[in-house]
Motif scaffolding. Structure first.
Motif, PDB file in Angstrom:
ATOM      1  N   ALA A  87       0.831  -1.207   0.000  1.00 33.35           N
ATOM      2  CA  ALA A  87       0.000   0.000   0.000  1.00 33.35           C
ATOM      3  C   ALA A  87       0.869   1.263   0.000  1.00 33.35           C
ATOM      4  O   ALA A  87       0.581   2.230  -0.716  1.00 33.35           O
ATOM      5  CB  ALA A  87      -0.918  -0.005   1.218  1.00 33.35           C
ATOM      6  N   ILE A  88       1.951   1.218   0.776  1.00 29.95           N
ATOM      7  CA  ILE A  88       2.862   2.376   0.810  1.00 29.95           C
ATOM      8  C   ILE A  88       3.489   2.571  -0.571  1.00 29.95           C
ATOM      9  O   ILE A  88       3.532   3.673  -1.110  1.00 29.95           O
ATOM     10  CB  ILE A  88       3.954   2.176   1.897  1.00 29.95           C
ATOM     11  CG1 ILE A  88       3.334   2.210   3.297  1.00 29.95           C
ATOM     12  CG2 ILE A  88       5.055   3.227   1.759  1.00 29.95           C
ATOM     13  CD1 ILE A  88       4.287   1.807   4.426  1.00 29.95           C
ATOM     14  N   ARG A 108      -8.043   0.286  -0.162  1.00 29.52           N
ATOM     15  CA  ARG A 108      -7.435  -0.874   0.512  1.00 29.52           C
ATOM     16  C   ARG A 108      -8.035  -2.167  -0.024  1.00 29.52           C
ATOM     17  O   ARG A 108      -7.334  -3.156  -0.242  1.00 29.52           O
ATOM     18  CB  ARG A 108      -7.664  -0.796   2.031  1.00 29.52           C
ATOM     19  CG  ARG A 108      -7.076   0.450   2.663  1.00 29.52           C
ATOM     20  CD  ARG A 108      -7.137   0.460   4.165  1.00 29.52           C
ATOM     21  NE  ARG A 108      -8.469   0.498   4.736  1.00 29.52           N
ATOM     22  CZ  ARG A 108      -8.759   0.973   5.945  1.00 29.52           C
ATOM     23  NH1 ARG A 108      -7.782   1.453   6.699  1.00 29.52           N
ATOM     24  NH2 ARG A 108      -9.983   0.964   6.417  1.00 29.52           N
ATOM     25  N   ALA A 109      -9.352  -2.148  -0.265  1.00 29.23           N
ATOM     26  CA  ALA A 109     -10.030  -3.349  -0.775  1.00 29.23           C
ATOM     27  C   ALA A 109      -9.489  -3.709  -2.155  1.00 29.23           C
ATOM     28  O   ALA A 109      -9.225  -4.878  -2.453  1.00 29.23           O
ATOM     29  CB  ALA A 109     -11.542  -3.115  -0.832  1.00 29.23           C
ATOM     30  N   ARG A 110      -9.311  -2.688  -2.991  1.00 30.93           N
ATOM     31  CA  ARG A 110      -8.794  -2.929  -4.343  1.00 30.93           C
ATOM     32  C   ARG A 110      -7.381  -3.506  -4.260  1.00 30.93           C
ATOM     33  O   ARG A 110      -7.053  -4.504  -4.890  1.00 30.93           O
ATOM     34  CB  ARG A 110      -8.784  -1.615  -5.135  1.00 30.93           C
ATOM     35  CG  ARG A 110      -8.950  -1.802  -6.627  1.00 30.93           C
ATOM     36  CD  ARG A 110      -9.154  -0.469  -7.360  1.00 30.93           C
ATOM     37  NE  ARG A 110     -10.085   0.434  -6.718  1.00 30.93           N
ATOM     38  CZ  ARG A 110      -9.757   1.624  -6.185  1.00 30.93           C
ATOM     39  NH1 ARG A 110      -8.511   2.064  -6.225  1.00 30.93           N
ATOM     40  NH2 ARG A 110     -10.668   2.401  -5.610  1.00 30.93           N
ATOM     41  N   LEU A 111      -6.559  -2.880  -3.429  1.00 34.93           N
ATOM     42  CA  LEU A 111      -5.155  -3.298  -3.316  1.00 34.93           C
ATOM     43  C   LEU A 111      -5.046  -4.752  -2.862  1.00 34.93           C
ATOM     44  O   LEU A 111      -4.308  -5.554  -3.444  1.00 34.93           O
ATOM     45  CB  LEU A 111      -4.423  -2.385  -2.328  1.00 34.93           C
ATOM     46  CG  LEU A 111      -2.977  -2.790  -2.126  1.00 34.93           C
ATOM     47  CD1 LEU A 111      -2.045  -1.904  -2.946  1.00 34.93           C
ATOM     48  CD2 LEU A 111      -2.562  -2.765  -0.674  1.00 34.93           C
ATOM     49  N   PRO A 148     -11.687  -3.777   7.213  1.00 29.92           N
ATOM     50  CA  PRO A 148     -12.504  -5.005   7.097  1.00 29.92           C
ATOM     51  C   PRO A 148     -12.119  -5.840   5.880  1.00 29.92           C
ATOM     52  O   PRO A 148     -12.049  -7.076   5.971  1.00 29.92           O
ATOM     53  CB  PRO A 148     -13.937  -4.474   6.948  1.00 29.92           C
ATOM     54  CG  PRO A 148     -13.906  -3.076   7.468  1.00 29.92           C
ATOM     55  CD  PRO A 148     -12.517  -2.559   7.257  1.00 29.92           C
ATOM     56  N   SER A 149     -11.856  -5.206   4.742  1.00 31.79           N
ATOM     57  CA  SER A 149     -11.569  -5.996   3.534  1.00 31.79           C
ATOM     58  C   SER A 149     -10.201  -6.661   3.635  1.00 31.79           C
ATOM     59  O   SER A 149     -10.029  -7.815   3.209  1.00 31.79           O
ATOM     60  CB  SER A 149     -11.668  -5.145   2.275  1.00 31.79           C
ATOM     61  OG  SER A 149     -10.892  -3.994   2.422  1.00 31.79           O
ATOM     62  N   VAL A 150      -9.231  -5.958   4.210  1.00 27.24           N
ATOM     63  CA  VAL A 150      -7.904  -6.572   4.375  1.00 27.24           C
ATOM     64  C   VAL A 150      -8.022  -7.757   5.336  1.00 27.24           C
ATOM     65  O   VAL A 150      -7.511  -8.852   5.059  1.00 27.24           O
ATOM     66  CB  VAL A 150      -6.869  -5.534   4.884  1.00 27.24           C
ATOM     67  CG1 VAL A 150      -5.560  -6.212   5.269  1.00 27.24           C
ATOM     68  CG2 VAL A 150      -6.623  -4.468   3.816  1.00 27.24           C
ATOM     69  N   ARG A 151      -8.729  -7.578   6.440  1.00 24.64           N
ATOM     70  CA  ARG A 151      -8.849  -8.680   7.422  1.00 24.64           C
ATOM     71  C   ARG A 151      -9.565  -9.881   6.799  1.00 24.64           C
ATOM     72  O   ARG A 151      -9.173 -11.028   7.017  1.00 24.64           O
ATOM     73  CB  ARG A 151      -9.566  -8.221   8.698  1.00 24.64           C
ATOM     74  CG  ARG A 151      -8.847  -7.159   9.485  1.00 24.64           C
ATOM     75  CD  ARG A 151      -9.175  -7.211  10.974  1.00 24.64           C
ATOM     76  NE  ARG A 151      -8.455  -8.283  11.624  1.00 24.64           N
ATOM     77  CZ  ARG A 151      -7.214  -8.184  12.113  1.00 24.64           C
ATOM     78  NH1 ARG A 151      -6.543  -7.054  12.042  1.00 24.64           N
ATOM     79  NH2 ARG A 151      -6.627  -9.215  12.674  1.00 24.64           N
TER      80      ARG A 151
END
Ligand code: DC
Length: 228
Positions: free
Chosen positions: A44-45, A57-60, A100-103
């Motif tokens: 992400a960074i 974040r969800a897309r990544l 939530p999406s990453v988890r």
């Protein structure tokens, strides 16, 4: 699903070292879930996304590939084992771990990892959320001061001279604990059926021995030979 032993607990409690040793003793695989969160944070960074923006974040997390081999962490095929231990990644990972999406994605990656092999896994939510039916669950902790000292030693061993003094590392781990505990999704806490071990003043081998004893008690027939 293979057999699973979970080790959860706060930063600096010694989970990784103990989990790795326990996995060696059992001849099982070691799953470092913090390394997965760190690798996604590094991605992400590098991608320059707003770390707090959920759609980004969800897309990544849908696009990256994180793999754990016995001695490396790979992001899209490249070894990032050292890069994920930087202070920048350590400090930013809490933000990604709130997503939530990453988890949800990492929970599935972790379950897939354990689908057909025996695993010792460590993190914050392994016994509570990811592997509620684990064979044996531990929650490893230690006093704030001891955890700060261990973390400062780690930083120094890794050459992070900018990490600050003991007081600032103590504040940093207390902030991370507060964040991990207060998280709405998958907060850090011992599972109801976890054995809580306070490792203050104990060496790694002492802790591993306590765990081995609990595992032997749980099931005399636990497979300890070859990796599966
Ligand atoms: O254990 P560690 O320091 O490598 O963990 C890095 C970060 O990831 C830390 O902020 C907590 C978070 N984490 C999490 O939320 N859930 C996990 N299962 C593992 C780590």
């Amino acid at each position: 699903m293979g057999q699973v032993v979970t080790i959860d607990g706060p930063a600096g409690a010694g989970k990784s070292t103990v989990a790795r040793k326990l996995a060696e003793r059992l001849g099982w695989h070691f799953l470092d879930t913090g390394a997965m969160y760190r690798a996604v944070t590094l991605a992400a960074i590098r991608a320059g996304i707003d770390l707090g923006d959920e759609p980004s974040r969800a897309r990544l997390v849908g696009e990256v590939c994180v793999e754990l081999t016995p001695d490396s962490v790979r992001l899209d095929g490249v070894d990032v084992s050292a890069a994920i231990r930087s202070l920048e990644v350590t400090r930013a990972t809490g933000t990604l771990a709130d997503s939530p999406s990453v988890r949800a994605s990492l929970r599935e990656w972790q379950r897939t990892f354990a689908r057909d092999r025996n695993v010792v896994t460590e993190g914050r939510d392994q016994g509570t959320v990811v592997f509620p039916d684990a064979f044996r669950k531990f929650f490893l902790t230690a006093s704030d001061e001891e955890r700060a000292l261990r973390r400062l030693d780690d930083y120094r061993a890794q050459g992070h001279t900018e990490a600050g003094d003991l007081d600032s590392v103590l504040r940093e781990i207390q902030d991370r604990d507060a964040r991990d505990t207060a998280r709405v999704i998958a907060p850090m806490r011992p599972a109801a059926d976890a054995i809580v071990i306070d490792s203050t003043g104990l060496g790694v081998e002492d802790v591993v021995e306590v765990m081995m004893e609990a595992i032997r008690r749980a099931d005399a027939k636990v497979p300890t030979e070859a990796r599966t």
